[in-house]
Design a protein around this motif. Sequence first.
Motif, PDB file in Angstrom:
ATOM      1  N   MET A  12       0.848  -1.198   0.000  1.00  0.00           N
ATOM      2  CA  MET A  12       0.000   0.000   0.000  1.00  0.00           C
ATOM      3  C   MET A  12       0.881   1.244   0.000  1.00  0.00           C
ATOM      4  SD  MET A  12      -2.833   1.252   2.813  1.00  0.00           S
ATOM      5  CE  MET A  12      -3.837  -0.200   2.528  1.00  0.00           C
ATOM      6  N   LYS A  13       0.525   2.202  -0.812  1.00  0.00           N
ATOM      7  CA  LYS A  13       1.287   3.428  -0.892  1.00  0.00           C
ATOM      8  C   LYS A  13       1.133   4.246   0.392  1.00  0.00           C
ATOM      9  CE  LYS A  13       1.851   7.626  -3.671  1.00  0.00           C
ATOM     10  NZ  LYS A  13       1.309   8.428  -4.797  1.00  0.00           N
ATOM     11  N   LYS A  14       2.267   4.739   0.900  1.00  0.00           N
ATOM     12  CA  LYS A  14       2.231   5.550   2.107  1.00  0.00           C
ATOM     13  C   LYS A  14       1.675   6.937   1.801  1.00  0.00           C
ATOM     14  CE  LYS A  14       6.454   3.484   4.027  1.00  0.00           C
ATOM     15  NZ  LYS A  14       7.867   3.782   4.395  1.00  0.00           N
ATOM     16  N   PRO A  15       0.905   7.523   2.737  1.00  0.00           N
ATOM     17  CA  PRO A  15       0.516   8.928   2.565  1.00  0.00           C
ATOM     18  C   PRO A  15       1.760   9.808   2.521  1.00  0.00           C
ATOM     19  CG  PRO A  15      -0.668   7.899   4.405  1.00  0.00           C
ATOM     20  CD  PRO A  15       0.398   6.939   3.990  1.00  0.00           C
ATOM     21  N   SER A  16       1.665  10.904   1.794  1.00  0.00           N
ATOM     22  CA  SER A  16       2.790  11.818   1.640  1.00  0.00           C
ATOM     23  C   SER A  16       2.687  12.951   2.655  1.00  0.00           C
ATOM     24  CB  SER A  16       2.799  12.387   0.220  1.00  0.00           C
ATOM     25  OG  SER A  16       3.793  13.369   0.082  1.00  0.00           O
ATOM     26  N   LEU A  17       3.788  13.173   3.381  1.00  0.00           N
ATOM     27  CA  LEU A  17       3.848  14.205   4.409  1.00  0.00           C
ATOM     28  C   LEU A  17       5.005  15.143   4.107  1.00  0.00           C
ATOM     29  CD1 LEU A  17       3.152  15.388   7.280  1.00  0.00           C
ATOM     30  CD2 LEU A  17       4.762  13.702   8.198  1.00  0.00           C
ATOM     31  N   CYS A  18       4.718  16.429   4.017  1.00  0.00           N
ATOM     32  CA  CYS A  18       5.744  17.449   3.808  1.00  0.00           C
ATOM     33  C   CYS A  18       5.932  18.220   5.106  1.00  0.00           C
ATOM     34  CB  CYS A  18       5.329  18.397   2.684  1.00  0.00           C
ATOM     35  SG  CYS A  18       6.526  19.707   2.337  1.00  0.00           S
ATOM     36  N   ILE A  19       7.171  18.240   5.608  1.00  0.00           N
ATOM     37  CA  ILE A  19       7.510  19.006   6.808  1.00  0.00           C
ATOM     38  C   ILE A  19       8.229  20.272   6.382  1.00  0.00           C
ATOM     39  CG2 ILE A  19       8.807  19.039   8.963  1.00  0.00           C
ATOM     40  CD1 ILE A  19       8.499  16.046   9.153  1.00  0.00           C
ATOM     41  N   VAL A  20       7.648  21.412   6.720  1.00  0.00           N
ATOM     42  CA  VAL A  20       8.250  22.714   6.417  1.00  0.00           C
ATOM     43  C   VAL A  20       8.988  23.196   7.652  1.00  0.00           C
ATOM     44  CG1 VAL A  20       7.801  25.132   5.839  1.00  0.00           C
ATOM     45  CG2 VAL A  20       6.463  23.311   4.741  1.00  0.00           C
ATOM     46  N   THR A  21      10.287  23.450   7.514  1.00  0.00           N
ATOM     47  CA  THR A  21      11.080  23.978   8.619  1.00  0.00           C
ATOM     48  C   THR A  21      11.920  25.143   8.119  1.00  0.00           C
ATOM     49  OG1 THR A  21      12.893  23.521  10.146  1.00  0.00           O
ATOM     50  CG2 THR A  21      12.758  22.110   8.203  1.00  0.00           C
ATOM     51  N   PRO A  22      11.782  26.320   8.710  1.00  0.00           N
ATOM     52  CA  PRO A  22      12.587  27.466   8.268  1.00  0.00           C
ATOM     53  C   PRO A  22      14.081  27.232   8.440  1.00  0.00           C
ATOM     54  CG  PRO A  22      10.798  28.161   9.720  1.00  0.00           C
ATOM     55  CD  PRO A  22      10.852  26.672   9.792  1.00  0.00           C
ATOM     56  N   ALA A  23      14.456  26.320   9.360  1.00  0.00           N
ATOM     57  CA  ALA A  23      15.867  26.032   9.615  1.00  0.00           C
ATOM     58  C   ALA A  23      16.206  24.651   9.085  1.00  0.00           C
ATOM     59  CB  ALA A  23      16.152  26.097  11.110  1.00  0.00           C
ATOM     60  N   LEU A  24      17.207  24.561   8.223  1.00  0.00           N
ATOM     61  CA  LEU A  24      17.682  23.269   7.737  1.00  0.00           C
ATOM     62  C   LEU A  24      19.005  22.933   8.431  1.00  0.00           C
ATOM     63  CD1 LEU A  24      16.689  23.537   3.971  1.00  0.00           C
ATOM     64  CD2 LEU A  24      15.501  22.324   5.809  1.00  0.00           C
ATOM     65  N   ALA A  25      19.706  21.942   7.931  1.00  0.00           N
ATOM     66  CA  ALA A  25      20.857  21.384   8.645  1.00  0.00           C
ATOM     67  C   ALA A  25      21.920  22.422   8.981  1.00  0.00           C
ATOM     68  CB  ALA A  25      21.469  20.256   7.835  1.00  0.00           C
ATOM     69  N   ASP A  26      22.117  23.413   8.095  1.00  0.00           N
ATOM     70  CA  ASP A  26      23.191  24.378   8.326  1.00  0.00           C
ATOM     71  C   ASP A  26      22.932  25.260   9.540  1.00  0.00           C
ATOM     72  OD1 ASP A  26      21.053  25.620   7.098  1.00  0.00           O
ATOM     73  OD2 ASP A  26      22.259  26.862   5.769  1.00  0.00           O
ATOM     74  N   ALA A  27      21.671  25.316   9.998  1.00  0.00           N
ATOM     75  CA  ALA A  27      21.363  26.147  11.170  1.00  0.00           C
ATOM     76  C   ALA A  27      21.765  25.481  12.478  1.00  0.00           C
ATOM     77  CB  ALA A  27      19.862  26.457  11.201  1.00  0.00           C
ATOM     78  N   ASN A  28      21.760  24.141  12.511  1.00  0.00           N
ATOM     79  CA  ASN A  28      22.143  23.392  13.713  1.00  0.00           C
ATOM     80  C   ASN A  28      21.429  23.923  14.954  1.00  0.00           C
ATOM     81  OD1 ASN A  28      23.511  21.457  15.260  1.00  0.00           O
ATOM     82  ND2 ASN A  28      25.189  22.861  15.722  1.00  0.00           N
ATOM     83  N   ASN A  29      20.106  24.133  14.844  1.00  0.00           N
ATOM     84  CA  ASN A  29      19.368  24.645  15.998  1.00  0.00           C
ATOM     85  C   ASN A  29      18.218  23.711  16.360  1.00  0.00           C
ATOM     86  OD1 ASN A  29      17.354  25.107  14.118  1.00  0.00           O
ATOM     87  ND2 ASN A  29      17.519  27.330  14.165  1.00  0.00           N
ATOM     88  N   GLY A  30      17.426  24.122  17.350  1.00  0.00           N
ATOM     89  CA  GLY A  30      16.354  23.261  17.840  1.00  0.00           C
ATOM     90  C   GLY A  30      15.309  22.941  16.798  1.00  0.00           C
ATOM     91  N   ASN A  31      14.943  23.927  15.981  1.00  0.00           N
ATOM     92  CA  ASN A  31      13.928  23.680  14.954  1.00  0.00           C
ATOM     93  C   ASN A  31      14.388  22.590  13.981  1.00  0.00           C
ATOM     94  OD1 ASN A  31      12.231  25.606  16.012  1.00  0.00           O
ATOM     95  ND2 ASN A  31      12.692  27.162  14.489  1.00  0.00           N
TER      96      ASN A  31
END
Length: 326
Positions: A1-20
């Motif tokens: 069965m195909k998994k539902p698609s989930l998009c997570i929007v985060t203003p901070a990506l890996a280069d930010a190295n912060n809590g978000n």
Amino acid sequence: MKKPSLCIVTPALADANNGNWQTARRWAHMLRGHYAVRLVKAWPDAQSTDDGTDILLALHARRSAASVTAWAQAHPHKPLVLALTGTDLYRDILSDASAQRSLALAQRLIVLQEQGPQALPEALRAKCRVVFQSSTRRATLPKTQAHLRAVMVGHLRDEKSPQTLFEAARLIGPDEGIFIDHIGEALDPALGKAARQTAADCPHYRWLGNQPHAATRARIQRAHVLVHTSRMEGGAHVIMEAALSGTPVLASRIAGNVGMLGADYGGYFPPGDAAALAALLRTARDGQLRGGAWLADLQTQCQLRSARFEPAAERAALLSLLAELS
């Protein structure tokens, strides 16, 4: 069965190295067994083409406001979940129209500690869920009784109130047996300058700058206490990392910290009160020299809270919330 698609929007990506970023990355990992997950800085993104995405989960009411609005307009009947940060709860939603609009558009709101719902307008609390963040446990290490080692972790910005630590370091003498390590990038250059000056003036204080996450966790594990001076906090990663390492916490008594450690926790000081923090550090040092009974009591209190910070509990809370929207 195909998994539902989930998009997570985060203003901070890996280069930010912060809590978000840590939160977004961990949630993506936890949910990939049940959803096809992608992490993006904004929606729509390059993979949005006539979007097959089923659910949007956005971090930050204000900084992700454009993505939230775009999703709600494009997919008014698809689920939209909004996770709220400390600046959302305790600043932005009070006056920022875009943050307020994000709250209204979301079908579910996530807060990261149990005091969070009280910061929301009463009409919105029914759609709010508490999801405590998690991390892995680490062994509680034996600590020397010859001195006290404190560590503070957090990028240098006003919300974290590093000035409180600088002032406390200046109130403590270099011969008192209290050593302070401070980890975090200087996001505010003026605070970086203040950290360097404090290190120059106070040999018992070290500013270590930004550190890899693994090295930071090791320093938390080895410290006698974690110091957390924030004046605004949504639910600090470092508090739960300390609790899961057997390291007691000295924290400002703000809603975000009380929601993590509990109203009756014994290691609070008034926010911004450097003298009170210095006094707690001396109490911790004196107790450590006498066998550590006071610190042991704080450690026990943290241990009792730590079950809330287990990965299985966080995963179950996320999956339960998303199942409500199926």
